[in-house]
Scaffold this motif. Structure first.
Motif, short mmCIF file in Angstrom:
data_model
loop_
_atom_site.label_atom_id
_atom_site.label_comp_id
_atom_site.label_asym_id
_atom_site.label_seq_id
_atom_site.Cartn_x
_atom_site.Cartn_y
_atom_site.Cartn_z
N ARG A 196 1.00 -1.17 0.01
CA ARG A 196 -0.09 0.02 0.24
C ARG A 196 0.77 1.24 -0.04
O ARG A 196 1.85 1.36 0.81
N GLU A 197 0.60 2.21 -1.10
CA GLU A 197 1.36 3.54 -1.05
C GLU A 197 0.38 4.39 -0.51
O GLU A 197 -0.71 4.98 -1.22
N SER A 198 0.73 4.97 0.57
CA SER A 198 -0.44 5.97 1.16
C SER A 198 0.23 6.74 2.12
O SER A 198 1.28 6.32 3.16
N PRO A 199 -0.23 8.08 2.54
CA PRO A 199 0.04 9.03 3.63
C PRO A 199 -0.04 8.16 4.89
O PRO A 199 0.44 8.56 5.89
N VAL A 200 -1.23 7.49 4.87
CA VAL A 200 -1.83 6.77 5.99
C VAL A 200 -1.38 5.45 6.30
O VAL A 200 -1.47 4.62 5.29
N ARG A 201 -1.03 4.96 7.34
CA ARG A 201 -0.80 3.53 7.66
C ARG A 201 -2.13 2.55 7.34
O ARG A 201 -3.23 3.09 7.61
N ARG A 214 6.16 6.97 0.83
CA ARG A 214 6.76 7.98 0.10
C ARG A 214 6.31 7.21 -1.27
O ARG A 214 6.27 6.10 -1.58
N PRO A 215 6.08 8.08 -2.42
CA PRO A 215 5.62 7.52 -3.85
C PRO A 215 6.60 6.84 -4.54
O PRO A 215 7.87 6.89 -4.28
N LEU A 216 6.02 5.69 -5.21
CA LEU A 216 6.99 4.94 -5.92
C LEU A 216 6.60 4.99 -7.53
O LEU A 216 5.52 5.41 -8.08
N GLN A 217 7.69 4.90 -8.15
CA GLN A 217 7.63 5.07 -9.62
C GLN A 217 7.71 3.52 -10.02
O GLN A 217 8.79 2.66 -9.92
N GLY A 261 12.79 -4.87 -0.43
CA GLY A 261 13.53 -3.67 0.25
C GLY A 261 14.21 -2.95 -0.66
O GLY A 261 14.25 -1.88 -0.66
N CYS A 262 14.80 -3.92 -1.57
CA CYS A 262 15.60 -3.28 -2.66
C CYS A 262 14.84 -2.57 -3.62
O CYS A 262 15.08 -1.26 -3.97
N LEU A 263 13.80 -2.99 -4.15
CA LEU A 263 13.01 -2.58 -4.97
C LEU A 263 12.03 -1.45 -4.60
O LEU A 263 12.23 -0.19 -5.15
N VAL A 264 11.81 -1.25 -3.34
CA VAL A 264 11.30 0.07 -2.64
C VAL A 264 12.22 0.92 -2.76
O VAL A 264 11.93 2.28 -2.98
N LEU A 265 13.29 0.81 -2.51
CA LEU A 265 14.38 2.07 -2.34
C LEU A 265 14.74 2.50 -3.99
O LEU A 265 14.74 3.69 -4.11
N VAL A 266 14.60 1.56 -4.98
CA VAL A 266 14.69 1.97 -6.29
C VAL A 266 13.43 2.84 -6.83
O VAL A 266 13.51 4.00 -7.31
N GLY A 267 12.31 2.46 -6.45
CA GLY A 267 10.94 3.14 -6.74
C GLY A 267 10.83 4.32 -5.96
O GLY A 267 10.30 5.43 -6.61
N GLN A 268 11.46 4.51 -4.92
CA GLN A 268 11.42 5.87 -4.36
C GLN A 268 12.42 6.87 -4.64
O GLN A 268 12.67 7.91 -4.19
N PRO A 320 18.21 2.10 -10.73
CA PRO A 320 17.96 0.83 -11.17
C PRO A 320 19.45 -0.10 -11.23
O PRO A 320 19.23 -1.31 -10.95
N SER A 321 20.31 0.50 -11.88
CA SER A 321 21.51 -0.36 -11.97
C SER A 321 22.15 -0.68 -10.55
O SER A 321 22.86 -1.65 -10.68
#
Length: 269
Positions: free
Chosen positions: A123-128, A141-144, A209-216, A221-222
């Motif tokens: 879930r991507e949201s300002p609220v838990r 935080r928004p994801l791409q 965990g890694c994908l989220v860091l990249v998405g944010q 990506p490399s």
């Protein structure tokens, strides 16, 4: 000596769905607070004799199962629908037998699987999360999408996944073949689907965990290739929450004739 031969046990396969909340994972523990403990107790109650099961893939505490597959041997003769309804009478409401089917003795829930499938709901949201607490991971935080897809593509194929392996992993080898990672979004929810011949302990949660860091945007990506090639757990992101992880089930050859879909699939975003 009893001249009457004991009946040859039959082998039964079951499809199991469960919520991992409140349980200490799949594998039996002295506490009895696991999915396997509850399932074997219910089967033994229904069959009126001890029954031990073997599963396709063990799940950790908090991880859910939409179609875990187990098998067991028993001389007890029951119709498939009786194994379903009878066992479910003795199970808590968050664990259910979805289907039952007799299988040949050559079938093995774990060894016969040619692949395993998982999904992670985020879930991507300002609220838990509230209603979906424990059933979806959360980021504020928004994801791409495209950077995550680009990073995920670097993991496809056969690799040494030591960077995504938990220290307690019991696999004989860190080399696995990742067939696909699909990423899509529906409203506030992201769904990541993984399929591989097998997975290491915490492998998906460490990849997440890694994908989220990249998405944010915290890593390019490399970076995913650098993490993979490092073959060190220290190179990767922290292990992500188990809340949104679902074991979709194993994949078997068609000749076994086992279901590939259960009703539990249909509500997942």
């Amino acid at each position: 000596m009893n001249s009457e031969a004991a009946p040859d046990p039959g082998r039964i396969a079951l499809g199991i769905s469960y919520s991992g909340q409140g349980y200490e994972g799949w594998q039996s523990q002295p506490s009895g607070r696991t999915i396997q403990d509850h399932l074997e107790h219910a089967l033994s109650q229904f069959a009126d004799q001890p029954i031990a099961t073997l599963c396709a893939g063990r799940t950790d505490a908090g991880v859910h199962g939409l179609m875990q597959v187990v098998h067991f041997d028993t001389p007890v003769q029951r119709e498939p629908f009786s194994w379903v309804r009878g066992t479910n009478r003795f199970l808590p409401p968050d664990i259910a037998v979805e289907w039952a089917q007799p299988v040949p003795r050559s079938f093995h829930a774990r060894a016969s699987a040619i692949a395993r499938r998982y999904a992670y709901v985020l879930r991507e949201s300002p609220v838990r999360p509230s209603v979906d607490a424990g059933r979806a991971g959360w980021v504020f935080r928004p994801l791409q999408a495209e950077p995550m897809r680009e990073a995920a593509a670097m993991l496809l194929g056969e690799h040494d996944f030591s960077s995504f392996r938990a220290s307690a992993c019991q696999s004989h080898t860190p080399v696995k073949t990742l067939h696909r990672i699909d990423i899509h979004r529906r409203g506030a929810y992201w769904r990541f689907e993984f399929e591989a011949n097998a997975f290491l302990h915490h492998m998906i949660r460490n990849i997440m965990g890694c994908l989220v860091l990249v998405g944010q945007g915290a890593q390019p990506p490399s970076w995913m290739r650098q993490v993979l090639q490092a073959r060190s757990r220290d190179a990767a992101a922290p292990t992500f929450s188990p809340d949104g992880l679902y074991f979709l089930g194993p994949v078997y050859e068609p000749h076994w004739g086992l279901p590939q879909h259960s009703a539990a699939y249909d509500w997942l975003p």
